[in-house]
Design a protein around this motif. Structure first.
Motif, PDB file in Angstrom:
ATOM      1  N   LEU A   1      47.913  51.173  51.453  1.00  0.00           N
ATOM      2  CA  LEU A   1      47.520  52.434  50.831  1.00  0.00           C
ATOM      3  C   LEU A   1      46.487  52.175  49.739  1.00  0.00           C
ATOM      4  N   PRO A   2      45.768  53.217  49.287  1.00  0.00           N
ATOM      5  CA  PRO A   2      44.815  53.030  48.178  1.00  0.00           C
ATOM      6  C   PRO A   2      45.500  52.454  46.950  1.00  0.00           C
ATOM      7  N   HIS A   3      44.865  51.506  46.266  1.00  0.00           N
ATOM      8  CA  HIS A   3      45.473  50.801  45.152  1.00  0.00           C
ATOM      9  C   HIS A   3      44.385  50.298  44.217  1.00  0.00           C
ATOM     10  N   ALA A   4      44.788  49.972  43.015  1.00  0.00           N
ATOM     11  CA  ALA A   4      43.862  49.345  42.063  1.00  0.00           C
ATOM     12  C   ALA A   4      43.560  47.923  42.516  1.00  0.00           C
ATOM     13  N   ARG A   5      42.431  47.420  42.048  1.00  0.00           N
ATOM     14  CA  ARG A   5      42.010  46.088  42.499  1.00  0.00           C
ATOM     15  C   ARG A   5      43.041  45.022  42.149  1.00  0.00           C
ATOM     16  N   TYR A   6      43.674  45.148  40.985  1.00  0.00           N
ATOM     17  CA  TYR A   6      44.618  44.108  40.570  1.00  0.00           C
ATOM     18  C   TYR A   6      45.914  44.147  41.383  1.00  0.00           C
ATOM     19  N   ASP A   7      46.127  45.198  42.190  1.00  0.00           N
ATOM     20  CA  ASP A   7      47.318  45.293  43.031  1.00  0.00           C
ATOM     21  C   ASP A   7      47.003  45.018  44.500  1.00  0.00           C
ATOM     22  N   CYS A   8      45.841  44.492  44.780  1.00  0.00           N
ATOM     23  CA  CYS A   8      45.437  44.308  46.176  1.00  0.00           C
ATOM     24  C   CYS A   8      46.305  43.238  46.853  1.00  0.00           C
ATOM     25  N   PRO A   9      46.906  43.537  48.016  1.00  0.00           N
ATOM     26  CA  PRO A   9      47.719  42.535  48.716  1.00  0.00           C
ATOM     27  C   PRO A   9      46.881  41.590  49.571  1.00  0.00           C
ATOM     28  N   VAL A  10      45.604  41.911  49.750  1.00  0.00           N
ATOM     29  CA  VAL A  10      44.742  41.094  50.599  1.00  0.00           C
ATOM     30  C   VAL A  10      44.068  39.997  49.797  1.00  0.00           C
ATOM     31  N   HIS A  11      43.464  40.363  48.673  1.00  0.00           N
ATOM     32  CA  HIS A  11      42.731  39.403  47.837  1.00  0.00           C
ATOM     33  C   HIS A  11      43.479  39.218  46.516  1.00  0.00           C
TER      34      HIS A  11
ATOM     35  N   CYS B   1      31.712  51.977  42.794  1.00  0.00           N
ATOM     36  CA  CYS B   1      31.600  51.711  41.349  1.00  0.00           C
ATOM     37  C   CYS B   1      30.269  51.037  41.067  1.00  0.00           C
ATOM     38  N   ALA B   2      29.473  51.631  40.221  1.00  0.00           N
ATOM     39  CA  ALA B   2      28.161  51.076  39.889  1.00  0.00           C
ATOM     40  C   ALA B   2      28.262  49.924  38.904  1.00  0.00           C
ATOM     41  N   MET B   3      29.410  49.754  38.252  1.00  0.00           N
ATOM     42  CA  MET B   3      29.575  48.716  37.243  1.00  0.00           C
ATOM     43  C   MET B   3      30.516  47.621  37.718  1.00  0.00           C
ATOM     44  N   TRP B   4      30.667  47.457  39.013  1.00  0.00           N
ATOM     45  CA  TRP B   4      31.675  46.545  39.535  1.00  0.00           C
ATOM     46  C   TRP B   4      31.394  45.100  39.123  1.00  0.00           C
ATOM     47  N   THR B   5      30.166  44.675  39.220  1.00  0.00           N
ATOM     48  CA  THR B   5      29.815  43.290  38.858  1.00  0.00           C
ATOM     49  C   THR B   5      28.677  43.226  37.850  1.00  0.00           C
ATOM     50  N   VAL B   6      28.485  44.306  37.089  1.00  0.00           N
ATOM     51  CA  VAL B   6      27.406  44.339  36.101  1.00  0.00           C
ATOM     52  C   VAL B   6      27.798  43.479  34.912  1.00  0.00           C
ATOM     53  N   THR B   7      26.881  42.667  34.473  1.00  0.00           N
ATOM     54  CA  THR B   7      27.138  41.765  33.347  1.00  0.00           C
ATOM     55  C   THR B   7      27.527  42.561  32.102  1.00  0.00           C
ATOM     56  N   GLU B   8      28.466  42.023  31.353  1.00  0.00           N
ATOM     57  CA  GLU B   8      29.001  42.571  30.105  1.00  0.00           C
ATOM     58  C   GLU B   8      30.070  43.640  30.339  1.00  0.00           C
ATOM     59  N   VAL B   9      30.047  44.315  31.448  1.00  0.00           N
ATOM     60  CA  VAL B   9      31.060  45.360  31.706  1.00  0.00           C
ATOM     61  C   VAL B   9      31.539  45.244  33.147  1.00  0.00           C
ATOM     62  N   CYS B  10      31.990  44.114  33.557  1.00  0.00           N
ATOM     63  CA  CYS B  10      32.429  43.905  34.937  1.00  0.00           C
ATOM     64  C   CYS B  10      33.744  44.633  35.177  1.00  0.00           C
TER      65      CYS B  10
ATOM     66  N   CYS C   1      35.292  44.791  37.853  1.00  0.00           N
ATOM     67  CA  CYS C   1      36.157  44.088  38.797  1.00  0.00           C
ATOM     68  C   CYS C   1      37.248  43.305  38.084  1.00  0.00           C
ATOM     69  N   ASN C   2      37.058  42.988  36.798  1.00  0.00           N
ATOM     70  CA  ASN C   2      38.056  42.235  36.032  1.00  0.00           C
ATOM     71  C   ASN C   2      39.081  43.129  35.345  1.00  0.00           C
TER      72      ASN C   2
ATOM     73  N   CYS D   1      40.716  49.252  48.011  1.00  0.00           N
ATOM     74  CA  CYS D   1      40.662  48.907  46.583  1.00  0.00           C
ATOM     75  C   CYS D   1      39.916  49.985  45.791  1.00  0.00           C
ATOM     76  N   TYR D   2      40.495  50.346  44.652  1.00  0.00           N
ATOM     77  CA  TYR D   2      39.898  51.326  43.736  1.00  0.00           C
ATOM     78  C   TYR D   2      39.578  50.649  42.415  1.00  0.00           C
ATOM     79  N   CYS D   3      38.533  51.165  41.757  1.00  0.00           N
ATOM     80  CA  CYS D   3      38.181  50.675  40.424  1.00  0.00           C
ATOM     81  C   CYS D   3      39.145  51.265  39.403  1.00  0.00           C
ATOM     82  N   TYR D   4      39.753  50.418  38.591  1.00  0.00           N
ATOM     83  CA  TYR D   4      40.712  50.873  37.580  1.00  0.00           C
ATOM     84  C   TYR D   4      40.044  51.722  36.505  1.00  0.00           C
TER      85      TYR D   4
END
Length: 707
Positions: A101-111, A145-154, A156-157, A133-136
């Motif tokens: 089901l849809p989930h936050a990235r930190y709850d992903c069962p795959v990665h 998400c436009a800021m998924w891997t943008v420096t200073e505001v990632c 994904c973390n 995966c959803y952006c928290y």
């Protein structure tokens, strides 16, 4: 499944092939039965009964549990599996991988996800995502998400166990609402819409204010566009749900109250053109609207507390305006004790902890409106008896007195007639008698006499609304005795001269005692001896003085003739009233005596005994009213030796009458002679001996009583 339902409907759907299970005789977990009743589900019936294994073909449902297992899969793609025994109480007959089901990235069962406080660059494989995966932070699919891997505001973390990421999420999702301490759990469609509108308003307001603040030697600063921008937004807030509207109004106030008036030329004649005066107009509207919501919308104390903290901390309000928003919640201890009748003084505590029930006039009016709308009349009059108005202007205090004057009306609606009557005799500053008008006197008299009252709507009562309101029976109310109403009326008239002078009030009183509603028949004429004694008793009682508590109905007056005694007392009071000043109009008052001619004779005798001139003035005014109403042959005086002019002048002869008419200009002709009433009006005439006949034996009066 209970013993009362021993049968199971297992014939609705064709049975599918049974799953592979060990034979019953070799199964260590027996007794267990696995039944397939539909193609899409399994029902496992588990029984602990010992007789289950002994009775083939029969099922004992005494202490059984039913397990429903969803089978929404394509059967052809699922390989058959052998049963797996986990423990002695559980057997797995089928299993498959669950849908993700849809989930936050930190709850992903795959990665796998590695929690971190680093926000500059992606850590480990946190940037990897699955389709769900959803952006928290953004609360949308990670791929969007436009800021998924943008420096200073990632993003994904981001994860929920870090204050920084939680704060960033609140800023992103709550926006302006974070200033109100509104949580994501409280966020709904209305709050989201309000936040979007506040964001758009903030941008538009900033543009208008920037244009207003531009500096130029020749430019005249005009705040009107900024004012209109705020006013338009407040109009939009009026159409929103209560909580969202309150947030929008206070959010707008936070923005425009920070504006200042720059130095330079400005338009002085228009209050909207100056930031200083325009802000006052805008904040007055905001405060009035929020006050109304805080009272009528009945916010819970949690949300009300958040609004309270917001305007105290975020809005730079002057002290008087700040105090206006510091209202008591409906669950305030002092207010609750007053509404319940546990506190009759409006004061709680002592010394530094002393708390007095002071409230702004707008808040008082809103509470009255709310309680009246919900028919909470008992709580309403308890509140009005003790609350103190914090207003300082004479207009506010006058308006507050007008509201408290309705305390007897609310008491009547709770069937507390005795309490309502006592309000007119109190000596407190809130005694409504001092401001009682003839209209409300007649209103209360009718309520107390009939046990009915006008239906009150949601708005505050006024004379216009009460005059056209529908009347209903008051539950549990008993009409008051006429004796008590007569005493109350005389006491009120002693205090309020406007009621004492008003003809309609006398008409209402005399109608009540002349023709009681319970027995609408003429009253029997008392004996001559009783009439003689009654005159002395009522005169003595009415002449006691101006102290209202001294007036009462003598017991001897109503001992033999209770109804007649009250009528004579009111008739004597009317004679005193006519002696003091002319009663206009007189016809409606005189018409109340049409069923009791002897009482009208008493009135005429009393007038002649007090002042013959007052009596003649009364009769003259009565004749003039009849003539002005164009009543044919309204009054006919027969006199063989004397002549009476239509104006009431008594002349010794017809010659003297004509001389009087020429000198005074009377042109109505004399009313002496043998003029007779027309046959058409004869049936509606009320013929009474004229009291002047005692002094002029041949004089009598014939008065039309139809008007």
């Amino acid at each position: 499944m209970s013993q009362q339902q021993p049968e199971m409907n297992m014939s609705r759907t064709p049975l599918a092939p049974k799953p592979m299970l060990p034979p019953a005789q070799n199964n260590p977990l027996t007794p267990k039965r696995l039944l397939r009743v539909q193609q899409q589900e399994l029902i496992v019936i588990n029984s602990d009964s010992e007789c289950d294994s002994e009775c083939e073909g029969e099922t004992n449902y005494g202490d059984q549990s039913v397990y429903i297992v969803d089978m929404d899969v394509e059967k052809e793609n699922v390989p058959e599996q052998s049963p797996k025994v986990v423990d002695e109480d559980l057997i797995i007959t089928f299993s498959q991988r669950a849908n993700v089901l849809p989930h936050a990235r930190y709850d992903c069962p795959v990665h796998p996800f590695q929690p971190t406080e680093v926000k500059k660059v992606p850590i480990h494989k946190n940037f990897l995502t699955c389709e769900q995966c959803y952006c928290y932070i953004c609360d949308k699919p990670a791929l969007q998400c436009a800021m998924w891997t943008v420096t200073e505001v990632c993003h994904c973390n981001s994860h929920k166990n870090n204050d920084y990421w939680r704060g960033l999420r609140d800023v992103k999702l709550l926006g302006f609402l974070r200033y109100f301490d509104i949580t994501l759990c409280e966020m709904d469609t209305r709050f989201r819409e309000a936040e979007v509108m506040l964001g758009s308003f903030t941008v538009e307001l900033a543009k208008e204010y920037s244009f207003f603040m531009r500096s130029s030697v020749v430019y005249t600063h005009n705040y009107t566009p900024v004012y209109e921008c705020v006013w338009t937004f407040l109009n939009k807030a009026d159409g929103q749900e209560d909580k969202a509207a309150a947030v929008m109004r206070l959010g707008a106030a936070m923005r425009f109250m920070a504006h200042t008036q720059p130095a330079g030329p400005s338009i002085s004649h228009c209050p909207k053109a100056s930031a200083t005066t325009a802000k006052v107009l805008l904040i007055e509207r905001v405060i009035a609207a929020v006050q109304q919501q805080m009272v009528l919308a009945d916010f819970d104390h949690v949300f009300s507390g958040k609004l309270n903290c917001f305007y105290q901390v975020k809005i730079p309000l002057p002290s008087p305006l700040m105090w206006r928003l510091k209202m008591r919640y409906w669950n305030d201890p002092l207010l609750v004790s007053v509404l319940r009748g546990q506190n009759v003084s409006g004061v709680q505590g002592k010394g530094a902890k002393k708390d007095t029930l002071y409230e702004e006039l707008p808040v008082i009016l809103l509470r009255v409106q709310y309680l009246q709308k919900h028919y909470r009349y008992r709580e309403l009059y308890r509140y009005l008896r003790v609350v103190l108005c914090a207003g300082v202007s004479s207009a506010e205090l006058t308006r507050f007195q007008e509201v408290t004057d309705f305390i007897p009306l609310y008491m009547c609606w709770t069937a507390e007639f005795a309490e309502a009557i006592s309000q007119f005799s109190t000596s407190s500053r809130r005694c409504p008698t001092l401001r009682l008008t003839p209209f409300f006197f007649r209103l209360y008299l009718h309520i107390l006499e009939t046990g009915t009252a006008p239906v009150l709507d949601a708005e505050l009562p006024t004379q216009a609304t009460l005059a056209t309101a529908k009347w209903e029976k008051i539950i549990g109310a008993e009409p008051q005795l006429h004796t008590r109403l007569v005493v109350l009326s005389l006491r009120v008239m002693k205090i309020q001269k406007a009621i004492y002078s008003d003809s309609s009030c006398w008409e209402a009183l005399l109608s009540m005692v002349n023709t009681p509603r319970d027995t609408p028949v003429p009253l029997e004429k008392p004996s001559a001896l009783y009439l003689q004694d009654a005159r002395m008793m009522v005169r003595h009682e009415l002449n006691k003085g101006l102290h209202m508590d001294n007036i009462c109905v003598p017991a001897a007056l109503v001992a033999m003739y209770p109804r007649q005694g009250l009528l004579l007392m009111m008739t004597e009071a009317l004679a005193m009233r006519i002696t003091n000043s002319l009663l206009v109009p007189a016809i409606p008052v005189v018409n109340t005596f049409k069923d009791n001619e002897w009482a009208f004779q008493w009135l005429c005798d009393s007038l002649m005994s007090y002042s013959p001139d007052a009596y003649l003035s009364f009769m003259k005014g009565l004749l003039q009213e009849l003539q002005s109403a164009s009543i044919p042959t309204a009054a006919v005086l027969h006199d063989a030796t004397n002549a009476v002019c239509a104006c009431g002048k008594i002349c010794k002869s017809n010659k003297g009458l004509r001389t009087h008419q020429r000198s005074s200009g009377c042109k109505d002709g004399d009313v002496s002679g043998t003029a007779q009433t027309s046959a058409a009006n004869a049936s509606s005439q009320w013929l009474l001996p004229h009291p002047l006949s005692y002094y002029y034996p041949s004089l009598s009066v014939n008065i039309n009583m139809t008007h």
